[in-house]
Design a protein around this motif. Structure first.
Motif, mmCIF file in Angstrom:
data_model
loop_
_atom_site.group_PDB
_atom_site.id
_atom_site.type_symbol
_atom_site.label_atom_id
_atom_site.label_comp_id
_atom_site.label_asym_id
_atom_site.label_seq_id
_atom_site.Cartn_x
_atom_site.Cartn_y
_atom_site.Cartn_z
ATOM 1 N N VAL A 48 0.837 -1.210 0.000
ATOM 2 C CA VAL A 48 0.000 0.000 0.000
ATOM 3 C C VAL A 48 0.867 1.254 0.000
ATOM 4 N N ILE A 49 1.924 1.273 0.803
ATOM 5 C CA ILE A 49 2.797 2.454 0.856
ATOM 6 C C ILE A 49 3.508 2.659 -0.478
ATOM 7 N N ILE A 50 3.981 1.577 -1.112
ATOM 8 C CA ILE A 50 4.655 1.698 -2.410
ATOM 9 C C ILE A 50 3.686 2.226 -3.460
ATOM 10 N N ILE A 51 2.470 1.677 -3.500
ATOM 11 C CA ILE A 51 1.474 2.160 -4.459
ATOM 12 C C ILE A 51 1.152 3.636 -4.195
ATOM 13 N N TRP A 52 1.017 4.002 -2.923
ATOM 14 C CA TRP A 52 0.725 5.390 -2.549
ATOM 15 C C TRP A 52 1.816 6.329 -3.068
ATOM 16 N N VAL A 53 3.066 5.968 -2.774
ATOM 17 C CA VAL A 53 4.180 6.841 -3.166
ATOM 18 C C VAL A 53 4.307 6.899 -4.686
ATOM 19 N N VAL A 54 4.237 5.761 -5.368
ATOM 20 C CA VAL A 54 4.379 5.732 -6.827
ATOM 21 C C VAL A 54 3.244 6.526 -7.472
ATOM 22 N N TRP A 55 2.028 6.367 -6.987
ATOM 23 C CA TRP A 55 0.892 7.102 -7.559
ATOM 24 C C TRP A 55 1.076 8.609 -7.390
ATOM 25 N N ASN A 56 1.487 9.044 -6.202
ATOM 26 C CA ASN A 56 1.600 10.478 -5.949
ATOM 27 C C ASN A 56 2.864 11.094 -6.544
ATOM 28 N N VAL A 57 3.763 10.290 -7.051
ATOM 29 C CA VAL A 57 4.946 10.822 -7.736
ATOM 30 C C VAL A 57 4.751 10.806 -9.243
ATOM 31 N N SER A 58 4.199 9.719 -9.785
ATOM 32 C CA SER A 58 4.152 9.552 -11.241
ATOM 33 C C SER A 58 2.802 9.860 -11.872
ATOM 34 N N ALA A 59 1.746 9.988 -11.098
ATOM 35 C CA ALA A 59 0.432 10.267 -11.673
ATOM 36 C C ALA A 59 0.375 11.719 -12.148
ATOM 37 N N PRO A 60 -0.559 12.032 -13.065
ATOM 38 C CA PRO A 60 -0.714 13.435 -13.474
ATOM 39 C C PRO A 60 -1.057 14.315 -12.279
ATOM 40 N N SER A 61 -0.670 15.554 -12.321
ATOM 41 C CA SER A 61 -0.804 16.436 -11.151
ATOM 42 C C SER A 61 -2.256 16.627 -10.727
ATOM 43 N N GLY A 62 -3.213 16.481 -11.616
ATOM 44 C CA GLY A 62 -4.615 16.615 -11.239
ATOM 45 C C GLY A 62 -5.127 15.415 -10.455
ATOM 46 N N LEU A 63 -4.490 14.253 -10.611
ATOM 47 C CA LEU A 63 -4.936 13.038 -9.919
ATOM 48 C C LEU A 63 -4.172 12.748 -8.615
ATOM 49 N N ARG A 64 -3.137 13.525 -8.360
ATOM 50 C CA ARG A 64 -2.370 13.315 -7.120
ATOM 51 C C ARG A 64 -3.174 13.848 -5.946
ATOM 52 N N PHE A 65 -3.244 13.067 -4.887
ATOM 53 C CA PHE A 65 -3.975 13.506 -3.697
ATOM 54 C C PHE A 65 -3.051 13.777 -2.515
ATOM 55 N N ASP A 66 -1.755 13.440 -2.641
ATOM 56 C CA ASP A 66 -0.787 13.686 -1.559
ATOM 57 C C ASP A 66 0.548 14.011 -2.208
ATOM 58 N N GLU A 67 0.928 15.275 -2.149
ATOM 59 C CA GLU A 67 2.170 15.706 -2.806
ATOM 60 C C GLU A 67 3.391 15.206 -2.044
ATOM 61 N N TYR A 68 4.583 15.583 -2.544
ATOM 62 C CA TYR A 68 5.858 14.989 -2.133
ATOM 63 C C TYR A 68 6.088 14.818 -0.637
ATOM 64 N N PRO A 69 5.895 15.767 0.249
ATOM 65 C CA PRO A 69 6.234 15.404 1.639
ATOM 66 C C PRO A 69 5.341 14.299 2.195
ATOM 67 N N PHE A 70 4.303 13.932 1.451
ATOM 68 C CA PHE A 70 3.408 12.826 1.835
ATOM 69 C C PHE A 70 2.863 13.000 3.256
ATOM 70 N N ILE A 71 2.297 14.163 3.497
ATOM 71 C CA ILE A 71 1.762 14.474 4.826
ATOM 72 C C ILE A 71 0.551 13.594 5.139
ATOM 73 N N PHE A 72 -0.295 13.374 4.153
ATOM 74 C CA PHE A 72 -1.481 12.535 4.390
ATOM 75 C C PHE A 72 -1.074 11.089 4.686
ATOM 76 N N LEU A 73 -0.039 10.593 4.000
ATOM 77 C CA LEU A 73 0.463 9.239 4.281
ATOM 78 C C LEU A 73 1.000 9.163 5.706
ATOM 79 N N THR A 74 1.740 10.184 6.124
ATOM 80 C CA THR A 74 2.253 10.211 7.495
ATOM 81 C C THR A 74 1.111 10.232 8.502
ATOM 82 N N LEU A 75 0.064 11.010 8.187
ATOM 83 C CA LEU A 75 -1.104 11.059 9.067
ATOM 84 C C LEU A 75 -1.785 9.696 9.157
ATOM 85 N N MET A 76 -1.932 9.005 8.031
ATOM 86 C CA MET A 76 -2.578 7.691 8.033
ATOM 87 C C MET A 76 -1.755 6.662 8.818
#
Length: 199
Positions: A69-97
């Motif tokens: 899940v973490i790998i998919i989260w990071v890969v999606w938020n790095v490589s997906a188009p900017s309109g589809l990213r829900f957690d930018e680089y510092p991954f604050i939402f991932l840290t919160l989860m």
């Protein structure tokens, strides 16, 4: 002539302390349940749920799924188009989860450990009682064996009876042949006590 009871009842009615002004409590019916602000739950079922969660958190399957899940989260938020990213680089939402997951996992694990400690305490108490019974049974059997040994010390053994019968048989044969033994008929009548050491 007015009885004392009627006088007391009249005085109460006059003072305003009647039974109708107070709420009567019925003893033959259960009280209605009180309204609570917090929801109620069964502690036993909640404890079983916490043990299941704690057991799952301690498996390799949980670590693998969390890593995926973490790998998919990071890969999606790095490589997906900017309109589809829900957690930018510092991954604050991932840290919160992850913090939220850890904040729930720790109390659930502690609750499961407390339940296990309670079970261990009950098992240890049962083992201690079983050991006490075993020790008492062993001591009883030891005393019985000692009593049997003491009792057997006074009982004639097979070898001693056989030797006594052989001695009596020899004496009877000697008497039949005309020889008179120096003691009595039985070996116990003799002065030299052979049977003292026979037992």
């Amino acid at each position: 002539m007015v009885s004392e009871r009627e006088t007391t009842t009249r005085e109460r009615a006059a003072s305003g302390a009647t039974a109708s002004s107070r709420a009567r409590t019925r003893l033959d019916q259960p009280r209605p349940p009180r309204r609570r602000l917090l929801p109620e739950w069964d502690p036993e079922s909640f404890g079983r749920l916490s043990e299941r969660v704690a057991r799952f958190l301690g498996t390799g399957r949980f670590i693998v799924w969390m890593t995926v899940v973490i790998i998919i989260w990071v890969v999606w938020n790095v490589s997906a188009p900017s309109g589809l990213r829900f957690d930018e680089y510092p991954f604050i939402f991932l840290t919160l989860m992850l913090s939220l997951q850890a904040s729930y996992a720790a109390p659930l694990i502690l609750l499961a450990q407390n339940r296990q400690d309670d079970r261990d305490r009950v098992n240890l108490e049962q083992d201690r009682k079983q050991n006490e019974r075993s020790i008492a049974d062993t001591e009883y059997l030891t005393r019985e064996i000692a009593a049997l040994r003491i009792g057997l010390g006074e009982v004639a053994t097979r070898d001693w009876i056989r030797s006594e019968l052989q001695d009596v048989l020899k004496e009877l044969e000697e008497r039949r042949d005309g020889h008179r033994p120096e003691g009595g008929v039985f070996p116990a009548d003799r002065s030299a006590g052979r049977d003292v050491h026979d037992r």
